[in-house]
Design a protein around this motif. Structure first.
Motif, PDB file in Angstrom:
ATOM      1  N   ALA C  74       0.826  -1.209   0.000  1.00 34.41           N
ATOM      2  CA  ALA C  74       0.000   0.000   0.000  1.00 34.41           C
ATOM      3  C   ALA C  74       0.855   1.252   0.000  1.00 34.41           C
ATOM      4  CB  ALA C  74      -0.914   0.014   1.212  1.00 34.41           C
ATOM      5  N   GLU C  75       0.368   2.276  -0.641  1.00 36.72           N
ATOM      6  CA  GLU C  75       1.004   3.606  -0.592  1.00 36.72           C
ATOM      7  C   GLU C  75      -0.041   4.657  -0.262  1.00 36.72           C
ATOM      8  OE1 GLU C  75       4.522   2.600  -3.810  1.00 36.72           O
ATOM      9  OE2 GLU C  75       3.285   4.375  -4.116  1.00 36.72           O
ATOM     10  N   TYR C  76       0.325   5.535   0.645  1.00 35.61           N
ATOM     11  CA  TYR C  76      -0.567   6.594   1.123  1.00 35.61           C
ATOM     12  C   TYR C  76       0.051   7.927   0.749  1.00 35.61           C
ATOM     13  CZ  TYR C  76      -2.275   9.749   4.902  1.00 35.61           C
ATOM     14  OH  TYR C  76      -2.775  10.794   5.647  1.00 35.61           O
ATOM     15  N   ALA C  77      -0.759   8.890   0.392  1.00 38.17           N
ATOM     16  CA  ALA C  77      -0.242  10.230   0.124  1.00 38.17           C
ATOM     17  C   ALA C  77      -1.352  11.241   0.327  1.00 38.17           C
ATOM     18  CB  ALA C  77       0.311  10.331  -1.294  1.00 38.17           C
ATOM     19  N   MET C  78      -0.940  12.473   0.545  1.00 37.42           N
ATOM     20  CA  MET C  78      -1.904  13.563   0.688  1.00 37.42           C
ATOM     21  C   MET C  78      -1.723  14.513  -0.477  1.00 37.42           C
ATOM     22  SD  MET C  78      -2.686  15.209   4.237  1.00 37.42           S
ATOM     23  CE  MET C  78      -3.045  14.284   5.727  1.00 37.42           C
ATOM     24  N   LEU C  79      -2.810  14.950  -1.079  1.00 39.14           N
ATOM     25  CA  LEU C  79      -2.709  16.036  -2.043  1.00 39.14           C
ATOM     26  C   LEU C  79      -2.295  17.301  -1.284  1.00 39.14           C
ATOM     27  CD1 LEU C  79      -5.548  15.529  -4.626  1.00 39.14           C
ATOM     28  CD2 LEU C  79      -3.345  14.435  -4.392  1.00 39.14           C
ATOM     29  N   PRO C  80      -1.605  18.221  -1.970  1.00 34.38           N
ATOM     30  CA  PRO C  80      -1.024  19.379  -1.266  1.00 34.38           C
ATOM     31  C   PRO C  80      -2.052  20.208  -0.494  1.00 34.38           C
ATOM     32  CG  PRO C  80      -0.303  19.328  -3.567  1.00 34.38           C
ATOM     33  CD  PRO C  80      -1.209  18.167  -3.383  1.00 34.38           C
ATOM     34  N   ARG C  81      -3.250  20.366  -1.053  1.00 34.36           N
ATOM     35  CA  ARG C  81      -4.227  21.177  -0.330  1.00 34.36           C
ATOM     36  C   ARG C  81      -5.327  20.329   0.300  1.00 34.36           C
ATOM     37  NH1 ARG C  81      -4.835  26.589   0.148  1.00 34.36           N
ATOM     38  NH2 ARG C  81      -6.222  26.064   1.849  1.00 34.36           N
ATOM     39  N   ALA C  82      -4.992  19.098   0.705  1.00 33.50           N
ATOM     40  CA  ALA C  82      -5.931  18.329   1.523  1.00 33.50           C
ATOM     41  C   ALA C  82      -6.059  18.989   2.894  1.00 33.50           C
ATOM     42  CB  ALA C  82      -5.435  16.896   1.663  1.00 33.50           C
ATOM     43  N   THR C  83      -5.039  19.770   3.235  1.00 32.95           N
ATOM     44  CA  THR C  83      -4.967  20.359   4.574  1.00 32.95           C
ATOM     45  C   THR C  83      -5.188  21.870   4.528  1.00 32.95           C
ATOM     46  OG1 THR C  83      -2.605  20.378   4.115  1.00 32.95           O
ATOM     47  CG2 THR C  83      -3.404  18.651   5.558  1.00 32.95           C
ATOM     48  N   ALA C  84      -5.384  22.448   5.683  1.00 33.42           N
ATOM     49  CA  ALA C  84      -5.679  23.882   5.780  1.00 33.42           C
ATOM     50  C   ALA C  84      -4.531  24.709   5.215  1.00 33.42           C
ATOM     51  CB  ALA C  84      -5.945  24.261   7.234  1.00 33.42           C
ATOM     52  N   GLU C  85      -3.316  24.329   5.571  1.00 40.77           N
ATOM     53  CA  GLU C  85      -2.159  24.973   4.972  1.00 40.77           C
ATOM     54  C   GLU C  85      -1.612  24.035   3.902  1.00 40.77           C
ATOM     55  OE1 GLU C  85       0.445  27.261   7.201  1.00 40.77           O
ATOM     56  OE2 GLU C  85      -1.464  28.170   7.802  1.00 40.77           O
ATOM     57  N   ARG C  86      -1.148  24.589   2.798  1.00 37.36           N
ATOM     58  CA  ARG C  86      -0.617  23.738   1.733  1.00 37.36           C
ATOM     59  C   ARG C  86       0.655  23.021   2.197  1.00 37.36           C
ATOM     60  NH1 ARG C  86       2.898  23.719  -2.506  1.00 37.36           N
ATOM     61  NH2 ARG C  86       2.187  22.634  -4.374  1.00 37.36           N
ATOM     62  N   THR C  87       0.740  21.741   1.914  1.00 36.57           N
ATOM     63  CA  THR C  87       1.929  20.946   2.206  1.00 36.57           C
ATOM     64  C   THR C  87       2.712  20.760   0.915  1.00 36.57           C
ATOM     65  OG1 THR C  87       0.366  19.683   3.554  1.00 36.57           O
ATOM     66  CG2 THR C  87       2.623  18.862   3.438  1.00 36.57           C
ATOM     67  N   ASP C  88       4.029  20.910   0.968  1.00 35.28           N
ATOM     68  CA  ASP C  88       4.833  20.668  -0.228  1.00 35.28           C
ATOM     69  C   ASP C  88       4.707  19.212  -0.672  1.00 35.28           C
ATOM     70  OD1 ASP C  88       5.717  23.230  -0.273  1.00 35.28           O
ATOM     71  OD2 ASP C  88       7.663  22.825   0.632  1.00 35.28           O
ATOM     72  N   ARG C  89       4.721  19.001  -1.961  1.00 36.04           N
ATOM     73  CA  ARG C  89       4.659  17.639  -2.493  1.00 36.04           C
ATOM     74  C   ARG C  89       5.939  16.883  -2.140  1.00 36.04           C
ATOM     75  NH1 ARG C  89       0.794  17.070  -6.689  1.00 36.04           N
ATOM     76  NH2 ARG C  89      -0.196  19.101  -7.008  1.00 36.04           N
ATOM     77  N   GLU C  90       5.793  15.626  -1.780  1.00 33.04           N
ATOM     78  CA  GLU C  90       6.966  14.812  -1.475  1.00 33.04           C
ATOM     79  C   GLU C  90       7.767  14.534  -2.750  1.00 33.04           C
ATOM     80  OE1 GLU C  90       5.095  11.607   0.811  1.00 33.04           O
ATOM     81  OE2 GLU C  90       5.809  12.640   2.610  1.00 33.04           O
ATOM     82  N   SER C  91       7.104  14.546  -3.894  1.00 32.76           N
ATOM     83  CA  SER C  91       7.847  14.361  -5.150  1.00 32.76           C
ATOM     84  C   SER C  91       8.759  15.550  -5.404  1.00 32.76           C
ATOM     85  CB  SER C  91       6.872  14.192  -6.314  1.00 32.76           C
ATOM     86  OG  SER C  91       6.023  15.330  -6.413  1.00 32.76           O
ATOM     87  N   VAL C  92       8.321  16.733  -5.022  1.00 33.52           N
ATOM     88  CA  VAL C  92       9.122  17.931  -5.232  1.00 33.52           C
ATOM     89  C   VAL C  92      10.286  17.970  -4.235  1.00 33.52           C
ATOM     90  CG1 VAL C  92       9.082  20.461  -5.060  1.00 33.52           C
ATOM     91  CG2 VAL C  92       7.240  19.258  -6.249  1.00 33.52           C
ATOM     92  N   ARG C  93       9.992  17.589  -2.988  1.00 35.10           N
ATOM     93  CA  ARG C  93      11.054  17.554  -1.992  1.00 35.10           C
ATOM     94  C   ARG C  93      12.058  16.450  -2.288  1.00 35.10           C
ATOM     95  NH1 ARG C  93       8.216  17.273   3.646  1.00 35.10           N
ATOM     96  NH2 ARG C  93       6.365  16.877   2.388  1.00 35.10           N
ATOM     97  N   GLY C  94      11.641  15.461  -3.103  1.00 39.45           N
ATOM     98  CA  GLY C  94      12.559  14.411  -3.517  1.00 39.45           C
ATOM     99  C   GLY C  94      12.653  13.259  -2.536  1.00 39.45           C
ATOM    100  N   LYS C  95      11.868  13.316  -1.466  1.00 40.69           N
ATOM    101  CA  LYS C  95      11.853  12.165  -0.564  1.00 40.69           C
ATOM    102  C   LYS C  95      10.539  12.082   0.208  1.00 40.69           C
ATOM    103  CE  LYS C  95      14.832  14.713   2.632  1.00 40.69           C
ATOM    104  NZ  LYS C  95      16.096  14.620   3.383  1.00 40.69           N
ATOM    105  N   ILE C  96      10.267  10.881   0.621  1.00 38.45           N
ATOM    106  CA  ILE C  96       9.039  10.588   1.334  1.00 38.45           C
ATOM    107  C   ILE C  96       9.272  10.785   2.818  1.00 38.45           C
ATOM    108  CG2 ILE C  96       7.542   8.667   1.950  1.00 38.45           C
ATOM    109  CD1 ILE C  96       7.688   7.742  -0.851  1.00 38.45           C
ATOM    110  N   GLY C  97       8.356  11.465   3.461  1.00 35.45           N
ATOM    111  CA  GLY C  97       8.517  11.746   4.877  1.00 35.45           C
ATOM    112  C   GLY C  97       8.206  10.545   5.754  1.00 35.45           C
ATOM    113  N   GLY C  98       8.614  10.629   7.003  1.00 38.00           N
ATOM    114  CA  GLY C  98       8.417   9.541   7.940  1.00 38.00           C
ATOM    115  C   GLY C  98       6.952   9.214   8.168  1.00 38.00           C
TER     116      GLY C  98
END
Lengths: 254, 254, 254, 254, 254, 254
Positions: C74-98
């Motif tokens: 399974a893989e889980y991810a959040m779209l950038p504006r799923a949240t109140a403040e925009r979260t940077d894309r993990e693809s852009v940061r180049g790594k998947i967070g903990g």
């Protein structure tokens, strides 16, 4: 091409470098610039200088195997001090930027547009365009120079019996040039100073037969009308014809 | 638009989905698709579905500070099963592919093309276009949907006193559509099955006033002539006018 | 379930959204949300919305070959504006967070907990959970929705003769829910506002038979006693029973 | 603790290493294992050996500034040959795996669970747990050892006048232990050979007062009932009490 | 070795740790430091402590297949608190730094310099050197310790019939030591405090027969003359002889 | 230098390219190779061609601020077809290889070895060495060429009043050359064909005063004795003197 200038009523316009609006910068194409690659070309368009190499490899990537078809791909990069301010290396940053990706893909499509993949057979050609000095039009210079390197690599491959006939692989020639609207005036072959001031900027890749392979117009700063598009395409056609003459001339030597 | 069909002599052509050559797929634009973003739009063009959000942030990136100017940027991505075969996530691969970069940059330029950065002031708008389902034309649907999200975000900013007037920020509207030549016939708004068979493929972003912001034509498989270009631009103009009507209609609600 | 409320003496507590302490948010499960995946589900738990797809692929990863066993991941991810403040894309940061890694692994284990790998044979199912809107409980909603997508994918595989029997692959159903202690009161199914205020936070995945597959309790802000644990598990059991009823109802349609 | 064994009716069970089902492996805690860190501990639980260091730094990360609060964070890693087969370095692979992320986060939460961030003030403690040899239970050994390193680092900080009182920063002690069900029998403190055979696996972090900070139960291979959970928690409580005695003993020296 | 001291006229120089200019720090080599690796050594040179493991694997990397030759490679890393200030993990930063790369390559070359790849056959040995505590000379301690781990791994391989004869694989022994010029005085085996003050710094790896395998002299702060080089090499020869005696002594045990 | 040849008794040895054992390949140094950089040099040593640029920037990196000292750093890279077989770009691979790191660091140390950081003041010079064509000795050619680019950049900085005196910044000149033992014979300035056959390979950077800045000898394939070292250093001294003459000559022009 006096006509275009007339049409534009721009006879009197003086560009920073003294050119007419429909005039190319001086073009110089040096073949066999380095020894190792199957094709190695230095192309100079004014102060823009790009080293274009073509690497011929027997075999194709895995996804292309047993298709009977070849593959042509391209990578573009700038040396750190090709520009007035030093740019960090993409290898150091650990990732390739969007602009680099965009241009690499553009160059690849332009060359594939004149290659018969069946005639190439299951062989791969990798184009590398490295900008030694950048003064606008690096992507279009890359296309124009890469075509010459491609021809040399195919001739090498024919000589070494990897392909039957270099001529059959190439369905036409291809070159590219930039055009743009600066302060309302359409102009051919923009150096950096004009490019950065352009309201509209367009890169046009054309075949020897005068058809389009790539057309990329951008008007971030002011949309352009269909009439302006017409004039820009006239300029691009003139420029590409002259670039293709320079390609032919370079290829005629040796 | 009967004229185009006439001109093409293509009255009898049946597209796989029963459309005429100059006919758009059904368009549906749903505003306020999610709650958190300042602008949130689901756009559906046939089976292509893209979620477009616009995030308004006071302040601009460092390189833009003290310029008095705002900034608009865009990111595009596909969910792994937007496509028939699952695509690996770019976050998992650890890097963004060339196609993604290319499209993100295209969307950003299109929107910046209708934004007056001075009127926006030192504020930033980030557009996110996430493709839930892909059936061709995802980048053009993204532009068309993102414009609506942008309007909503600017209205939100006006209501919250971040900007004086949303209307003054927007110099025009913008939409985009794909056109292409399939088996020799120019067609409007290509679904995946046509797109992958296209000899020539062009994405055209136009303003409400009928001018071009982006023009990207690619002819990897067969160059296109200036006449064909003319017909494709006619089709694109018709399509964009209809898409802009759909945008207006969506924005008129609530 | 009046009993729990009694036990807690919390009859009078009013949650921000008007629910009772042992009450789930409204659940909505939409199957066939998109067309391409073998299983495609949109699950909505209150304002939390997750798109869950299940991709069936014949064959297993290399390390699993010739084992006769299947694999579920399974893989889980959040779209950038799923949240109140925009979260940077993990693809852009180049790594998947903990956090993303942690949740992806949790979802995978939950689903594998109800799959008979022998009955699945050497086939792989990839679950993708993409959060369109986040309001707490995204990981538990992902588990609950992904189970339904998994069932659809297995039915598809049975119909297409990749597996003998979807029923034999599944040893039970599975759902998950969050519980937590807010200001000293144990509560079921926490939205974001409660979740961020929770002293103790627990995610509980249970089978239809009432056994645990995953139990993850965290008490960064105040340790919890064994008694509190008991109450939390009672709440989780009630919630999971109701979620499993919603799963059954959704699967009964069409 | 004879009672648990009785309750389980497991008197006669012989574990591979000769232990009783409710018996810990021998624990050894060496303080001041290396010189540079403010706290440096080698913890050995049977053959599992983890080096735990605590780094005290005045100041907190940017997002925590001017909050008056401190921060505690943790990183876990395995040396390549901690395991029977060599594992590639995550630095060489260029990214941190999900398991590593998951464990690092767990350790961080456990320690933060006994730290009063106000009493710590705007100071940061970074815990590093590096596994020299892995034989099951590396994450729980990390928590137990890291607590001792944390105490030493806080004492150092008090001595060097970075904080007023190390005692006030710590609200309690914390240790962790694994428990699991092997062939139907609940057991305490699993070495690798048991861990990999476990149907259910649980990591339990408890405070000195007997409350839970983290509870992570996983039953990928067979769900566990509430009764089994009860027995596992009894075992975990016994184990944690003994580990906390070992922590106290180690801290009493010098 | 009284002669060197005489030659230097440095009898009276007192180093911070009381050593003579031509004196090594105390060396301790502990074999079988951990259980899993085929060779596992802890080497301590003063306060510098490095764990060196040697992993024997049947088979070689793809590029070496069917050559009949073996391969030896090495990786070096520092634990975050090996140093006075904590260093960020390279796994967290997502890339390996230049210094790490440089040292890993040096260690690999040193060991390959005494290995007969034909006698090793198509087998691979991976050396891992992890610095637990750093006080200067970590790279040279790594070489010296890794050689002992290599011998143990080869003995293991002989016992398990992977290779015919460990002795035939090794053409000689190898050790390494640092030398440098501090305030004009050449000295042997520099701890951190001297290393960081050195004008010239040299790492010298030598075989048992007294020949050089690696010689890396750096004089960022003041160039060194050929005479100074001579003295430095004398010191290095003395140091390496003593380190090789320590290696022999360690290998003689058990 | 007849003496060296005599000493070696190698009068009759013919190298593949006809040179004597103590003879450099033809050196050509072209200044002002490109326009943008403050220093831009093309150095050719036989078929090896490296473009060396020096970028002068006012200010230093953060870690160096308020020290009153300058900084000099270097980056080395190879174009993909500098070599006989195409090498993948490090930007595409997403990380820099060990060899590249090692060489970049070497070049930086060599140049810092002749720079007075106080005289440079808080200014930075970034050296970029890009190999257009590789035929052995690319790292030593980089050092030799980079020194000339450095001088030009310092002159530029003096002319533009960033520094008081370029001459005071430079404490000496620096060049580098490779030497090695091929089939038992020490030789100067190895092209690729000799380099890959060398048993011992050494890179020697020397100042104009004849002192060493860097000495890197590697003997992966056969250790070298102290006598051989002596001969190699004699050859290196001869080579560096001639390279420094070429540097002076190039700098004397214009």
């Amino acid at each position: 091409m006096v006509e275009i200038t007339d049409m534009l009523g721009e006879r009197s316009i003086t560009r920073a470098d003294g050119r007419k609006v429909d005039e190319l910068r001086p073009v110089r194409i040096t073949r066999h610039f380095t020894d190792a690659p199957e094709g190695s070309v230095l192309i100079e368009c004014g102060n823009t200088r790009v080293m274009c190499t073509a690497t011929f490899t027997a075999g194709v990537p895995r996804w292309r195997k047993d298709s009977g078809l070849g593959w042509v791909t391209a990578e573009y990069a700038m040396l750190p001090r090709a520009t007035a301010e030093r740019t960090d290396r993409e290898s150091v940053r650990g990732k390739i930027g969007g602009r680099t990706h965009e241009i690499s893909r553009l160059i690849g499509r332009c060359l594939r547009g004149v290659v018969d993949m069946k005639a190439l057979g299951e062989n791969m050609i990798q184009i590398d365009c490295d900008v030694l000095q950048a003064d606008g039009g690096t992507r279009t210079a890359s296309v124009t120079g890469a075509y010459v390197a491609l021809v040399d690599a195919l001739d090498w491959a024919e000589k070494h019996h990897h392909i039957r006939s270099a001529k059959k692989v190439l369905t036409d020639c291809v070159s590219a040039v930039s055009v743009g609207v600066i302060s309302g005036t359409p102009m051919l072959d923009l150096p950096y100073v004009e490019d950065s001031a352009a309201m509209t900027d367009m890169n046009v890749a054309m075949t020897g037969s005068g058809a389009f392979i790539e057309l990329q117009g951008t008007a971030e700063h002011r949309p352009f009308t269909r009439d302006e598009l017409g004039t820009l395409l006239d300029l691009a056609e003139k420029g590409n014809k002259e670039l293709q003459a320079a390609q032919r001339e370079a290829l005629a030597k040796d």
